[in-house]
Design a protein around this motif. Structure first.
Motif, short mmCIF file in Angstrom:
data_model
loop_
_atom_site.label_atom_id
_atom_site.label_comp_id
_atom_site.label_asym_id
_atom_site.label_seq_id
_atom_site.Cartn_x
_atom_site.Cartn_y
_atom_site.Cartn_z
N ASP A 37 10.51 -6.83 6.76
CA ASP A 37 10.64 -7.41 5.41
C ASP A 37 10.40 -6.33 4.35
O ASP A 37 9.72 -5.34 4.60
N GLN A 38 10.92 -6.60 3.17
CA GLN A 38 10.60 -5.77 2.01
C GLN A 38 9.11 -5.95 1.72
O GLN A 38 8.62 -7.07 1.71
N ALA A 39 8.39 -4.85 1.52
CA ALA A 39 6.95 -4.93 1.25
C ALA A 39 6.71 -5.62 -0.09
O ALA A 39 7.42 -5.36 -1.06
N TYR A 40 5.71 -6.47 -0.13
CA TYR A 40 5.35 -7.17 -1.35
C TYR A 40 4.78 -6.17 -2.35
O TYR A 40 3.86 -5.41 -2.03
N ASN A 41 5.33 -6.15 -3.55
CA ASN A 41 4.89 -5.19 -4.57
C ASN A 41 3.65 -5.71 -5.29
O ASN A 41 3.74 -6.42 -6.27
N PHE A 42 2.49 -5.31 -4.78
CA PHE A 42 1.23 -5.75 -5.38
C PHE A 42 0.83 -4.87 -6.55
O PHE A 42 1.33 -3.76 -6.72
N GLU A 43 -0.09 -5.38 -7.34
CA GLU A 43 -0.77 -4.60 -8.37
C GLU A 43 -2.24 -4.93 -8.27
O GLU A 43 -2.63 -6.09 -8.42
N LEU A 44 -3.06 -3.92 -7.94
CA LEU A 44 -4.48 -4.15 -7.70
C LEU A 44 -5.33 -3.12 -8.45
O LEU A 44 -4.88 -1.99 -8.67
N PRO A 45 -6.56 -3.51 -8.83
CA PRO A 45 -7.46 -2.55 -9.48
C PRO A 45 -7.84 -1.43 -8.51
O PRO A 45 -7.98 -1.66 -7.31
N ASN A 46 -8.01 -0.21 -9.06
CA ASN A 46 -8.41 0.92 -8.23
C ASN A 46 -9.77 1.45 -8.68
O ASN A 46 -10.39 0.89 -9.58
N LEU A 47 -10.20 2.53 -8.07
CA LEU A 47 -11.54 3.08 -8.32
C LEU A 47 -11.78 3.53 -9.76
O LEU A 47 -12.88 3.46 -10.26
N ASP A 48 -10.73 4.02 -10.43
CA ASP A 48 -10.95 4.52 -11.80
C ASP A 48 -10.81 3.43 -12.87
O ASP A 48 -10.80 3.72 -14.06
N GLY A 49 -10.68 2.18 -12.42
CA GLY A 49 -10.66 1.07 -13.37
C GLY A 49 -9.28 0.71 -13.89
O GLY A 49 -9.14 -0.25 -14.64
N THR A 50 -8.26 1.47 -13.50
CA THR A 50 -6.89 1.09 -13.88
C THR A 50 -6.29 0.30 -12.72
O THR A 50 -6.99 0.00 -11.74
N THR A 52 -3.19 -0.06 -9.73
CA THR A 52 -2.22 0.65 -8.92
C THR A 52 -1.20 -0.37 -8.43
O THR A 52 -1.57 -1.43 -7.96
N LYS A 53 0.08 -0.01 -8.56
CA LYS A 53 1.16 -0.86 -8.05
C LYS A 53 1.78 -0.16 -6.85
O LYS A 53 1.89 1.07 -6.84
N LEU A 54 2.20 -0.94 -5.88
CA LEU A 54 2.90 -0.36 -4.74
C LEU A 54 4.14 0.38 -5.23
O LEU A 54 4.46 1.47 -4.75
N SER A 55 4.82 -0.18 -6.23
CA SER A 55 6.07 0.42 -6.74
C SER A 55 5.83 1.78 -7.41
O SER A 55 6.79 2.52 -7.64
N ASP A 56 4.57 2.14 -7.70
CA ASP A 56 4.27 3.47 -8.24
C ASP A 56 4.69 4.56 -7.25
O ASP A 56 4.87 5.71 -7.63
N TYR A 57 4.82 4.19 -5.98
CA TYR A 57 5.12 5.16 -4.92
C TYR A 57 6.51 4.92 -4.30
O TYR A 57 6.74 5.27 -3.15
N LYS A 58 7.39 4.35 -5.08
CA LYS A 58 8.75 4.05 -4.64
C LYS A 58 9.42 5.33 -4.12
O LYS A 58 9.27 6.40 -4.71
N GLY A 59 10.10 5.22 -2.99
CA GLY A 59 10.79 6.36 -2.41
C GLY A 59 9.91 7.21 -1.50
O GLY A 59 10.39 8.16 -0.89
N GLU A 60 8.63 6.87 -1.40
CA GLU A 60 7.72 7.60 -0.51
C GLU A 60 7.44 6.76 0.73
O GLU A 60 7.58 5.54 0.71
N ILE A 61 7.02 7.42 1.79
CA ILE A 61 6.51 6.69 2.95
C ILE A 61 5.05 6.38 2.65
O ILE A 61 4.28 7.27 2.29
#
Length: 170
Positions: A37-50, A52-61
């Motif tokens: 399946d296409q991976a679900y594009n989540f958006e979750l808080p990260n360590l620096d308080g901003t 992170t979206k899965l789509s931030d890494y589009k085109g990468e493994i």
């Protein structure tokens, strides 16, 4: 001896129960993603308080690893993930997803096991449900097209992980 009528009723209830279960499984499947399946594009808080979206890494493994600081197999796996990230972190993006713990607790864990990775927090397990995560550690490999290619339950070694990602690195 049970009467024929009681046996027929039991069989009927069993059949109704089975159809109900399969119907529910099919109906709830629509919300979840898994291998192929296409991976679900989540958006979750990260360590620096901003966030992170899965789509931030589009085109990468991408490697998603669900972990918890209290989980013994996760602690055992940590040095392997660290070795992998140090050797291949520039080629393959490692995203560590913590399920349900506080940021402070994870920061303490990172004092001991500081795998170079992006750390995000799935506080209410909403994303874990989308990915059919049943425990931790669980690891997913997502190819450059955003398709889930591997879903591995249990701790992985650096070599296993490299073997998984290499298959999709065309």
């Amino acid at each position: 001896m049970m009467s024929r009528r009681v046996i027929n009723l039991l069989v009927l209830f069993l059949l109704i129960g089975m159809f109900g279960f399969f119907g529910y499984s099919l109906a709830s499947k629509g919300d979840n993603t898994d291998v192929g399946d296409q991976a679900y594009n989540f958006e979750l808080p990260n360590l620096d308080g901003t966030n992170t979206k899965l789509s931030d890494y589009k085109g990468e493994i991408i490697i998603l690893n669900y972990f918890a600081s209290w989980c013994k197999p996760c602690v055992d796996e940590a040095p392997e993930l660290e070795a992998f990230a140090k050797d291949y972190g520039d080629q393959y993006r490692l995203i560590m997803i913590n399920k349900g713990e506080t940021m402070d607790r994870v920061k303490k864990f990172l004092e001991k096991y500081n795998t170079p990775a992006v750390y995000v927090f799935d506080y209410n397990s909403k994303i874990a449900k989308k990915y059919n995560v049943t425990g931790q550690p669980e690891t997913f490999v997502i190819d450059r097209q955003g398709v889930i290619r591997e879903h591995y339950n249990g701790p992985v070694t650096s070599a296993q992980l490299y073997g998984m990602v290499k298959k999709y690195d065309q």
